[in-house]
Design a protein around this motif. Sequence first.
Motif, short mmCIF file in Angstrom:
data_model
loop_
_atom_site.label_atom_id
_atom_site.label_comp_id
_atom_site.label_asym_id
_atom_site.label_seq_id
_atom_site.Cartn_x
_atom_site.Cartn_y
_atom_site.Cartn_z
N GLN A 76 -10.07 23.41 10.71
CA GLN A 76 -8.66 23.44 10.34
C GLN A 76 -8.24 22.12 9.69
O GLN A 76 -8.79 21.06 10.03
N PRO A 77 -7.27 22.14 8.77
CA PRO A 77 -6.82 20.90 8.14
C PRO A 77 -6.07 20.00 9.13
O PRO A 77 -5.32 20.49 9.97
N LEU A 78 -6.31 18.69 9.03
CA LEU A 78 -5.64 17.70 9.86
C LEU A 78 -5.01 16.65 8.96
O LEU A 78 -5.63 16.20 7.99
N PRO A 79 -3.77 16.21 9.25
CA PRO A 79 -3.15 15.16 8.44
C PRO A 79 -3.99 13.89 8.42
O PRO A 79 -4.63 13.53 9.42
N ASP A 80 -4.01 13.24 7.27
CA ASP A 80 -4.81 12.02 7.10
C ASP A 80 -3.90 10.92 6.59
O ASP A 80 -3.29 11.04 5.52
N SER A 81 -3.81 9.83 7.34
CA SER A 81 -2.94 8.71 6.97
C SER A 81 -3.60 7.75 5.99
O SER A 81 -2.94 6.83 5.51
N ARG A 82 -4.89 7.94 5.73
CA ARG A 82 -5.67 7.05 4.86
C ARG A 82 -5.56 5.59 5.33
O ARG A 82 -5.34 4.66 4.55
N VAL A 83 -5.73 5.41 6.64
CA VAL A 83 -5.81 4.08 7.25
C VAL A 83 -7.21 3.96 7.84
O VAL A 83 -7.59 4.77 8.69
N LEU A 84 -7.96 2.97 7.38
CA LEU A 84 -9.34 2.78 7.83
C LEU A 84 -9.43 1.57 8.75
O LEU A 84 -9.11 0.44 8.34
N ALA A 121 0.83 -1.21 0.00
CA ALA A 121 0.00 0.00 0.00
C ALA A 121 0.87 1.26 0.00
O ALA A 121 0.56 2.24 -0.69
N ASN A 122 1.95 1.23 0.76
CA ASN A 122 2.87 2.38 0.77
C ASN A 122 3.56 2.55 -0.58
O ASN A 122 3.71 3.68 -1.07
N GLU A 123 3.97 1.45 -1.15
CA GLU A 123 4.63 1.51 -2.46
C GLU A 123 3.69 2.13 -3.50
O GLU A 123 4.12 2.96 -4.32
N LEU A 124 2.41 1.75 -3.46
CA LEU A 124 1.44 2.22 -4.45
C LEU A 124 0.74 3.50 -4.01
O LEU A 124 -0.08 4.04 -4.76
N LYS A 125 1.07 3.98 -2.79
CA LYS A 125 0.47 5.19 -2.23
C LYS A 125 -1.06 5.10 -2.22
O LYS A 125 -1.77 6.00 -2.67
N THR A 163 1.10 -1.60 16.50
CA THR A 163 2.57 -1.65 16.44
C THR A 163 3.05 -1.87 15.01
O THR A 163 3.95 -1.17 14.53
N ILE A 164 2.44 -2.83 14.32
CA ILE A 164 2.87 -3.11 12.94
C ILE A 164 2.58 -1.93 12.03
O ILE A 164 3.42 -1.55 11.19
N LEU A 165 1.41 -1.31 12.18
CA LEU A 165 1.09 -0.14 11.36
C LEU A 165 2.11 0.97 11.58
O LEU A 165 2.58 1.61 10.62
N LYS A 166 2.48 1.20 12.83
CA LYS A 166 3.49 2.23 13.12
C LYS A 166 4.84 1.86 12.53
O LYS A 166 5.51 2.67 11.89
N GLU A 167 5.26 0.61 12.76
CA GLU A 167 6.58 0.18 12.31
C GLU A 167 6.70 0.19 10.79
O GLU A 167 7.80 0.42 10.25
N ALA A 185 2.69 3.33 8.32
CA ALA A 185 1.32 3.66 7.92
C ALA A 185 0.86 5.01 8.45
O ALA A 185 -0.08 5.60 7.91
N PHE A 186 1.53 5.50 9.51
CA PHE A 186 1.17 6.80 10.08
C PHE A 186 2.32 7.80 9.95
O PHE A 186 2.35 8.81 10.66
N SER A 187 3.23 7.54 9.05
CA SER A 187 4.41 8.40 8.91
C SER A 187 4.06 9.73 8.27
O SER A 187 3.05 9.87 7.55
N ASP A 188 4.90 10.71 8.53
CA ASP A 188 4.72 12.02 7.89
C ASP A 188 4.80 11.89 6.37
O ASP A 188 4.07 12.59 5.64
N GLU A 189 5.68 11.01 5.90
CA GLU A 189 5.79 10.83 4.45
C GLU A 189 4.49 10.33 3.86
O GLU A 189 4.01 10.86 2.85
N ARG A 190 3.89 9.32 4.48
CA ARG A 190 2.63 8.78 3.97
C ARG A 190 1.54 9.85 4.02
O ARG A 190 0.77 10.01 3.06
N ARG A 191 1.47 10.58 5.11
CA ARG A 191 0.44 11.63 5.22
C ARG A 191 0.59 12.68 4.13
O ARG A 191 -0.40 13.26 3.68
N SER A 192 1.82 12.92 3.70
CA SER A 192 2.07 13.95 2.68
C SER A 192 1.50 13.56 1.33
O SER A 192 1.34 14.43 0.45
#
Length: 276
Positions: A164-172, A119-123, A139-143, A146-153
């Motif tokens: 106000q805008p809030l970062p979205d990790s797109r994890v459901l 999912a990260n590879e394909l954004k 733990t696995i999602l964090k490691e 899945a919640f990284s600043d890069e993914r949120r970007s």
Amino acid sequence: MLFDSHAHINNETFSDEKRAELIREIEGSALSYVMDVGFDLESSMQAVKDAQSNSWCYAAVGFHPHDAKHMDDMVLELIRGLAKKEKVQAIGEIGLDYHYDRSERDVQQYWFRRQVQLANELKMPIVIHTREADQDTMTILKEEGAFSDERRSWFEPRTGPDGQPLPDSRVLMHCFSSSLEVAEQYVKLGATLSICGPVTFKNNRKTREVAEHIPIEFLLVETDSPYLTPEPFRGRPNKPVYVEYTARKVAELKGMDYEDVARITCENAKRFFGIR
């Protein structure tokens, strides 16, 4: 305007006639969109087919933790190929299930990680199944970032309760059934929570508490049909059209108009899955 954010029109027990009947019901209802979610290779292929055949249908592809024991590198490559098809909007449902343990836990964890990496590879957005595995899932999602600043970007931020805008990790977190405390942790990480039929059960205090207290900006509604049928149809197979009853209960718990909950959760789901 309603969006069933998690259904299984692709259920392997459905005949072509039964699937056609469900489709006719959807097309005659107030539903605007349905996300048809894969749980193994065959169901992921069917979800893609359903999405390509129906204007209101979109697909997610992936392997449920029950079926992780059937994964290998070749199967993962097939999922990668399906994920690039038109109208495939997410990787899922993936995660951990320690209630049934139909796949060994180390196997579940390995292929959960590999699918988050995909999912990260394909954004792409990620649809998570977790049952009795809260700590390991988080733990696995964090490691795996899945919640990284890069993914949120990679994704458009959501608008918070204060506008106000809030970062979205797109994890459901699909069919969220954990405590309000866990829900609040996920919200802080930028996740989205999906409320399912059990919120209508009188003895389901935990899910009702989550629906009441988590801001509507972080919520979707779903059926997980044909499972988890809401009241007043409990005991019968669930259907995407029954998502209305979940949305009505969320509206009641939040003291909101049903029409507003239907509209907002639909817009939330469209934004989450990148549907324009």
